[in-house]
Design a protein around this motif. Structure first.
Motif, PDB file in Angstrom:
ATOM      1  N   ASP A   5      -3.062  -1.361  -2.765  1.00  0.00           N
ATOM      2  CA  ASP A   5      -2.319  -0.420  -3.474  1.00  0.00           C
ATOM      3  C   ASP A   5      -0.906  -0.795  -3.682  1.00  0.00           C
ATOM      4  O   ASP A   5       0.245  -0.488  -4.315  1.00  0.00           O
ATOM      5  CB  ASP A   5      -2.378   1.122  -2.771  1.00  0.00           C
ATOM      6  CG  ASP A   5      -3.617   1.481  -2.982  1.00  0.00           C
ATOM      7  OD1 ASP A   5      -4.179   1.146  -4.090  1.00  0.00           O
ATOM      8  OD2 ASP A   5      -3.869   2.404  -2.264  1.00  0.00           O
ATOM      9  N   LYS A   8      -0.909  -5.646  -4.564  1.00  0.00           N
ATOM     10  CA  LYS A   8      -2.070  -6.138  -5.717  1.00  0.00           C
ATOM     11  C   LYS A   8      -2.865  -6.850  -5.312  1.00  0.00           C
ATOM     12  O   LYS A   8      -3.404  -7.609  -6.174  1.00  0.00           O
ATOM     13  CB  LYS A   8      -1.167  -6.178  -7.141  1.00  0.00           C
ATOM     14  CG  LYS A   8      -0.466  -4.992  -7.403  1.00  0.00           C
ATOM     15  CD  LYS A   8      -1.008  -3.808  -7.624  1.00  0.00           C
ATOM     16  CE  LYS A   8      -0.127  -2.641  -8.048  1.00  0.00           C
ATOM     17  NZ  LYS A   8      -0.460  -1.306  -7.519  1.00  0.00           N
ATOM     18  N   MET A  21      -8.169   0.589   0.648  1.00  0.00           N
ATOM     19  CA  MET A  21      -7.478   0.057  -0.354  1.00  0.00           C
ATOM     20  C   MET A  21      -6.046  -0.900  -0.005  1.00  0.00           C
ATOM     21  O   MET A  21      -4.939  -0.483  -0.561  1.00  0.00           O
ATOM     22  CB  MET A  21      -7.152   1.007  -1.560  1.00  0.00           C
ATOM     23  CG  MET A  21      -8.450   1.706  -2.296  1.00  0.00           C
ATOM     24  SD  MET A  21      -9.229   0.216  -2.950  1.00  0.00           S
ATOM     25  CE  MET A  21      -8.356   0.166  -4.200  1.00  0.00           C
ATOM     26  N   ARG A  22      -5.900  -1.462   1.131  1.00  0.00           N
ATOM     27  CA  ARG A  22      -4.824  -2.234   1.591  1.00  0.00           C
ATOM     28  C   ARG A  22      -5.324  -3.226   2.136  1.00  0.00           C
ATOM     29  O   ARG A  22      -6.170  -3.366   2.891  1.00  0.00           O
ATOM     30  CB  ARG A  22      -4.200  -1.364   2.817  1.00  0.00           C
ATOM     31  CG  ARG A  22      -3.760  -0.122   2.281  1.00  0.00           C
ATOM     32  CD  ARG A  22      -2.018  -0.173   2.408  1.00  0.00           C
ATOM     33  NE  ARG A  22      -1.590   1.017   1.586  1.00  0.00           N
ATOM     34  CZ  ARG A  22      -0.405   1.780   2.004  1.00  0.00           C
ATOM     35  NH1 ARG A  22       0.035   1.239   3.272  1.00  0.00           N
ATOM     36  NH2 ARG A  22       0.033   2.841   1.417  1.00  0.00           N
TER      37      ARG A  22
END
Length: 140
Positions: A5, A8, A21-22
């Motif tokens: 997040d 990218k 999501m990291r």
């Protein structure tokens, strides 16, 4: 495709980083470059020519089959300058003894430009000319 997040970076599915999501550096609060293109980490699998084995699978009067097994390396998602051994890739070649020809029965995955295949072919043909198609051949 999953991506961090914050920066990218591509994330591998099924990892803890993907569930959060990291990527690991962003999850640990490490600084990232201001150049967004440098922050994107990509994965590129390559074969290790030095870590390659040739094992005879079958031997008859007219042909011999050899398995070519090479280590597969990929960029380590945790560090920019390191690689990670992620497995092996195996292909099969058939040596036609009468003609001294080699046919690919099953190709090696990730062998761009057939570098490992070409080197394995050289080793097998040299062994054939020397009359010593042994159980295992060494790539040096």
């Amino acid at each position: 495709m999953l991506s961090c997040d914050v920066c990218k970076t591509e994330l591998l599915e099924g990892t803890e980083a993907a569930s959060q999501m990291r990527c690991i550096p962003c999850g640990e609060g490490r600084s990232i470059s201001r150049d967004a293109e440098q922050n994107i980490r990509r994965f590129k699998k390559v074969l290790d020519l030095k870590n390659t084995r040739l094992d005879r699978l079958m031997d008859t009067a007219t042909f011999a089959d050899y398995a070519i097994t090479a280590a597969v390396w990929d960029l380590d998602p945790r560090f920019r300058s390191r690689h990670l051994n992620v497995g092996t890739s195996t292909g099969v070649v058939r040596v036609i003894k009468e003609r001294g020809a080699i046919e690919v029965v099953y190709p090696l995955a990730y062998d761009e430009d057939d570098v490992v295949l070409k080197r394995a072919t050289q080793v097998i043909l040299a062994a054939l000319e020397g009359g010593a198609l042994t159980e295992q051949l060494a790539i040096s």
